[in-house]
Design a protein around this motif. Structure first.
Motif, PDB file in Angstrom:
ATOM      1  N   TYR A 259       0.826  -1.213   0.000  1.00  0.00           N
ATOM      2  CA  TYR A 259       0.000   0.000   0.000  1.00  0.00           C
ATOM      3  C   TYR A 259       0.857   1.257   0.000  1.00  0.00           C
ATOM      4  CZ  TYR A 259      -4.418  -2.459   0.522  1.00  0.00           C
ATOM      5  OH  TYR A 259      -5.520  -3.248   0.282  1.00  0.00           O
ATOM      6  N   GLY A 260       2.017   1.209   0.599  1.00  0.00           N
ATOM      7  CA  GLY A 260       2.894   2.374   0.592  1.00  0.00           C
ATOM      8  C   GLY A 260       3.285   2.792  -0.811  1.00  0.00           C
ATOM      9  N   LEU A 261       3.478   1.813  -1.680  1.00  0.00           N
ATOM     10  CA  LEU A 261       3.903   2.115  -3.049  1.00  0.00           C
ATOM     11  C   LEU A 261       2.773   2.657  -3.912  1.00  0.00           C
ATOM     12  CD1 LEU A 261       6.284  -0.883  -3.865  1.00  0.00           C
ATOM     13  CD2 LEU A 261       6.890   1.439  -3.129  1.00  0.00           C
ATOM     14  N   THR A 262       1.532   2.620  -3.410  1.00  0.00           N
ATOM     15  CA  THR A 262       0.431   3.206  -4.182  1.00  0.00           C
ATOM     16  C   THR A 262       0.383   4.724  -4.022  1.00  0.00           C
ATOM     17  OG1 THR A 262      -1.228   3.022  -2.411  1.00  0.00           O
ATOM     18  CG2 THR A 262      -0.924   1.093  -3.835  1.00  0.00           C
ATOM     19  N   LEU A 263       1.190   5.256  -3.105  1.00  0.00           N
ATOM     20  CA  LEU A 263       1.233   6.704  -2.900  1.00  0.00           C
ATOM     21  C   LEU A 263       2.097   7.373  -3.963  1.00  0.00           C
ATOM     22  CD1 LEU A 263       1.793   6.668   0.957  1.00  0.00           C
ATOM     23  CD2 LEU A 263      -0.274   7.437  -0.207  1.00  0.00           C
ATOM     24  N   ASP A 264       1.672   8.509  -4.417  1.00  0.00           N
ATOM     25  CA  ASP A 264       2.416   9.261  -5.427  1.00  0.00           C
ATOM     26  C   ASP A 264       3.820   9.583  -4.918  1.00  0.00           C
ATOM     27  OD1 ASP A 264       2.817  10.660  -7.826  1.00  0.00           O
ATOM     28  OD2 ASP A 264       2.244  12.562  -6.883  1.00  0.00           O
ATOM     29  N   LYS A 265       4.817   9.319  -5.740  1.00  0.00           N
ATOM     30  CA  LYS A 265       6.237   9.618  -5.516  1.00  0.00           C
ATOM     31  C   LYS A 265       6.943   8.675  -4.535  1.00  0.00           C
ATOM     32  CE  LYS A 265       5.744  14.535  -6.628  1.00  0.00           C
ATOM     33  NZ  LYS A 265       5.943  15.922  -6.155  1.00  0.00           N
ATOM     34  N   ILE A 266       6.198   7.798  -3.877  1.00  0.00           N
ATOM     35  CA  ILE A 266       6.851   6.865  -2.946  1.00  0.00           C
ATOM     36  C   ILE A 266       7.558   5.768  -3.740  1.00  0.00           C
ATOM     37  CG2 ILE A 266       6.492   5.135  -1.143  1.00  0.00           C
ATOM     38  CD1 ILE A 266       6.290   8.038  -0.204  1.00  0.00           C
ATOM     39  N   ARG A 267       8.844   5.558  -3.419  1.00  0.00           N
ATOM     40  CA  ARG A 267       9.668   4.566  -4.117  1.00  0.00           C
ATOM     41  C   ARG A 267      10.118   3.427  -3.208  1.00  0.00           C
ATOM     42  NH1 ARG A 267      14.246   7.446  -7.575  1.00  0.00           N
ATOM     43  NH2 ARG A 267      14.288   5.359  -8.471  1.00  0.00           N
ATOM     44  N   PHE A 268       9.940   3.600  -1.900  1.00  0.00           N
ATOM     45  CA  PHE A 268      10.422   2.622  -0.931  1.00  0.00           C
ATOM     46  C   PHE A 268       9.351   2.466   0.143  1.00  0.00           C
ATOM     47  CE2 PHE A 268      14.135   1.793   2.298  1.00  0.00           C
ATOM     48  CZ  PHE A 268      13.886   0.429   2.243  1.00  0.00           C
ATOM     49  N   ALA A 269       8.869   1.233   0.318  1.00  0.00           N
ATOM     50  CA  ALA A 269       7.828   0.963   1.313  1.00  0.00           C
ATOM     51  C   ALA A 269       8.280  -0.180   2.210  1.00  0.00           C
ATOM     52  CB  ALA A 269       6.511   0.611   0.635  1.00  0.00           C
TER      53      ALA A 269
END
Length: 338
Positions: A259-269
């Motif tokens: 789910y972290g990677l579904t955020l805009d600009k997030i590359r590392f979850a």
């Protein structure tokens, strides 16, 4: 596999053998799918094959053909040790180091059988007599399909084998969206569907059988999410108390890290999950692009895996673990922001 390895394996399988097939601890869809598929195939070819998992696996995988015959090393300790000791061949699937099988490692290390490794993770150990290792593969299940092909037996794949292989490919590719999903992966999947794999039913059984408590746990996890915009990073934490409050069952946190990677600009979850029984925090790392979570996990958290998906652990408490994680990010800022 090269020609020599294929011929060596054909020779080993030319007569009936006692065979143990082993996935990693906390097996996922690819681990269970690949071991069950191989077990069905070897049984059809006249071998005496058993799947022995180091521990239990999620309920959403227990519909799979043959899942009710998987031995649990923790639960059937005496019987499984006997099977391993008497095995002539041991296939290890979806892992490449005995450190991935927990308390089962000693039995494997003492076995007299020949070992065949089939795995797509990086930096394999050298314990196997025959090693089929390919880090570019989408999944171990796709490799099992290839292995059956190398034996000249694709026509042996029936509905049960097809359903098992399809399940592992689907789950390990994030429903075919990860970079390791190739055109050949889709050709394999198409053949599996022609051979009886029910793609719609498999997807529903894996993803559409949530319990209310799992969805409440997901809500808790998302509420706990912390976003570090400076490093294009997001992390989630779940304590044992939170897991217990929402009646956690094995497999309930599967996919939460993504789910972290579904955020805009997030590359590392990242997700940190407490396991009080083992005295550790289990950590899952995911990334997009060229940032290697395999190297990050190996260098800092006793783990490893793939470039974009890896695991690790911490024996510190949650605060110390997260503080250590955050303290590492500045040295990776360039890789995470450019």
């Amino acid at each position: 596999m090269n020609f020599e390895q294929i011929e060596a394996l054909k020779q080993l399988l030319s007569t009936s053998k006692r065979i143990a097939i082993v996935p990693h601890k906390n097996p996922d869809g690819d681990a269970i799918g690949s071991t069950l598929a191989l077990c069905h195939y070897l049984t059809k070819k006249g071998h005496h094959a058993h799947v022995i998992a180091p521990n239990d696996f999620p309920k959403f995988l227990k519909w799979m053909p043959g899942a009710n015959r998987v031995f649990n090393f923790e639960r059937h300790n005496t019987e499984t040790k006997k099977i391993i000791a008497e095995a002539e061949l041991i296939f290890t699937l979806d892992f490449n180091d005995f450190g991935r099988v927990g308390q089962m490692a000693e039995s494997l290390e003492n076995a007299s059988a020949k070992y065949i490794m089939v795995d797509h993770h990086q930096q394999p150990s050298d314990y196997a007599d025959i090693t089929y290792s390919d880090v570019l593969m989408s999944s171990t299940c796709e490799m099992v399909y290839n292995l059956i092909g190398y034996m000249g037996d694709l026509d042996v794949i029936d509905e049960d084998i097809a359903n098992c292989i399809y399940t592992g490919i689907m789950t390990d590719t994030g429903s075919f969206k990860f970079k390791a999903t190739t055109s050949q992966t889709h050709r394999v999947v198409a053949d599996l569907m022609d051979k009886g794999a029910n793609n719609t039913e498999i997807h529903e059984r894996i993803y559409d059988t949530n319990s209310p408590s799992r969805l409440h746990l997901l809500g808790c996890a998302l509420k706990n999410m912390v976003i570090l915009e400076e490093f294009n990073t997001a992390y989630i934490s779940l304590t044992q108390e939170e897991l217990d409050h929402y009646s956690y069952e094995k497999g309930d946190t599967e996919g939460f890290v993504n789910y972290g990677l579904t955020l805009d600009k997030i590359r590392f979850a990242v997700i940190f999950i407490e396991n009080k029984e083992e005295g550790i925090f289990k950590i899952s790392f995911r990334s997009v692009g060229n940032f290697s979570v395999n190297e990050f996990a190996r260098n800092h958290f006793h783990g490893g895996g793939h470039t974009n998906a890896a695991g690790g652990r911490s024996e510190s408490n949650l605060e110390e673990t997260i503080n250590h994680f955050v303290s590492l990010l500045p040295q990776y800022k360039k890789a995470l922001t450019e």
